[in-house]
Write a protein that holds these residues in place. Structure first.
Motif, PDB file in Angstrom:
ATOM      1  N   ILE A 159       0.502  -4.168   1.155  1.00  0.00           N
ATOM      2  CA  ILE A 159       0.567  -3.638  -0.306  1.00  0.00           C
ATOM      3  C   ILE A 159       1.846  -4.285  -1.136  1.00  0.00           C
ATOM      4  O   ILE A 159       1.787  -4.320  -2.239  1.00  0.00           O
ATOM      5  CB  ILE A 159       1.161  -2.073   0.156  1.00  0.00           C
ATOM      6  CG1 ILE A 159      -0.013  -1.230   0.572  1.00  0.00           C
ATOM      7  CG2 ILE A 159       1.532  -1.495  -1.080  1.00  0.00           C
ATOM      8  CD1 ILE A 159       0.326  -0.055   1.226  1.00  0.00           C
ATOM      9  N   LYS A 168       1.240  -5.767  -4.824  1.00  0.00           N
ATOM     10  CA  LYS A 168       2.167  -5.412  -6.000  1.00  0.00           C
ATOM     11  C   LYS A 168       2.870  -6.343  -6.678  1.00  0.00           C
ATOM     12  O   LYS A 168       3.570  -6.071  -7.498  1.00  0.00           O
ATOM     13  CB  LYS A 168       3.121  -4.102  -5.388  1.00  0.00           C
ATOM     14  CG  LYS A 168       2.213  -2.688  -5.068  1.00  0.00           C
ATOM     15  CD  LYS A 168       3.376  -1.822  -4.844  1.00  0.00           C
ATOM     16  CE  LYS A 168       2.814  -0.235  -4.728  1.00  0.00           C
ATOM     17  NZ  LYS A 168       3.835   0.641  -4.489  1.00  0.00           N
ATOM     18  N   SER A 169       2.908  -7.386  -6.046  1.00  0.00           N
ATOM     19  CA  SER A 169       3.853  -8.451  -6.709  1.00  0.00           C
ATOM     20  C   SER A 169       3.494  -8.590  -8.106  1.00  0.00           C
ATOM     21  O   SER A 169       2.484  -8.961  -8.714  1.00  0.00           O
ATOM     22  CB  SER A 169       3.916  -9.590  -5.883  1.00  0.00           C
ATOM     23  OG  SER A 169       2.774 -10.396  -6.307  1.00  0.00           O
ATOM     24  N   ILE A 215      -0.209 -10.102 -10.092  1.00  0.00           N
ATOM     25  CA  ILE A 215      -0.675  -9.084 -11.451  1.00  0.00           C
ATOM     26  C   ILE A 215      -0.873 -10.162 -12.691  1.00  0.00           C
ATOM     27  O   ILE A 215      -1.787  -9.919 -13.242  1.00  0.00           O
ATOM     28  CB  ILE A 215      -0.129  -8.027 -11.388  1.00  0.00           C
ATOM     29  CG1 ILE A 215       0.110  -7.172 -10.258  1.00  0.00           C
ATOM     30  CG2 ILE A 215      -0.588  -7.351 -12.659  1.00  0.00           C
ATOM     31  CD1 ILE A 215       0.989  -5.685 -10.233  1.00  0.00           C
TER      32      ILE A 215
END
Length: 130
Positions: free
Chosen positions: A98, A102-103, A107
């Motif tokens: 996770i 989410k880094s 993204i």
């Protein structure tokens, strides 16, 4: 010839000359069985011994059953501890996954490459503290 009364492996002689039999009911083997004499058995003692054997047997079975249940519960506890350990390891691995998903760099890469977005030439930050 004096009379002896058999009590298990012991033979005893009546101590009192006036009494012909001891105080307990012993089997008198000195008289012949053919003469028609009855052998008096201590039925109360037999019944007590029978109940004692039954109670001791029941206690032994209960203790054996209880120890078997305790052993099976111990094995079940060990299996549960192992499953908890494996689930905790999987949980920590999933938390790392996770965090990687989410880094911001990941993204940004997906937005630019896959979605065709572009970065603005200037970035403005608003500061509300002033």
């Amino acid at each position: 010839m004096s009379k002896y009364y058999n009590y298990s492996n012991l033979a005893e002689k009546p101590t009192d000359k006036k009494r012909k039999s001891p105080t307990r009911n012993y089997i008198n083997y000195s008289k012949s069985k053919a003469a028609g004499t009855k052998i008096h058995l201590n039925n109360k003692l037999r019944l007590r011994c029978f109940f004692l054997v039954v109670i001791v047997s029941a206690m032994g079975m209960f203790i054996t059953f209880r120890n078997g249940v305790a052993a099976s519960q111990g094995y079940e506890l060990v299996k549960m501890k192992q499953s908890v350990s494996s689930l905790e390891k999987e949980n920590s691995r999933l938390k790392l996954d996770i965090a990687g998903l989410k880094s911001p760099e990941r993204i940004k890469g997906i937005a630019v490459k896959d979605l065709g977005m572009v970065l603005p030439p200037q970035i403005y930050f608003a500061n509300k503290n002033r």
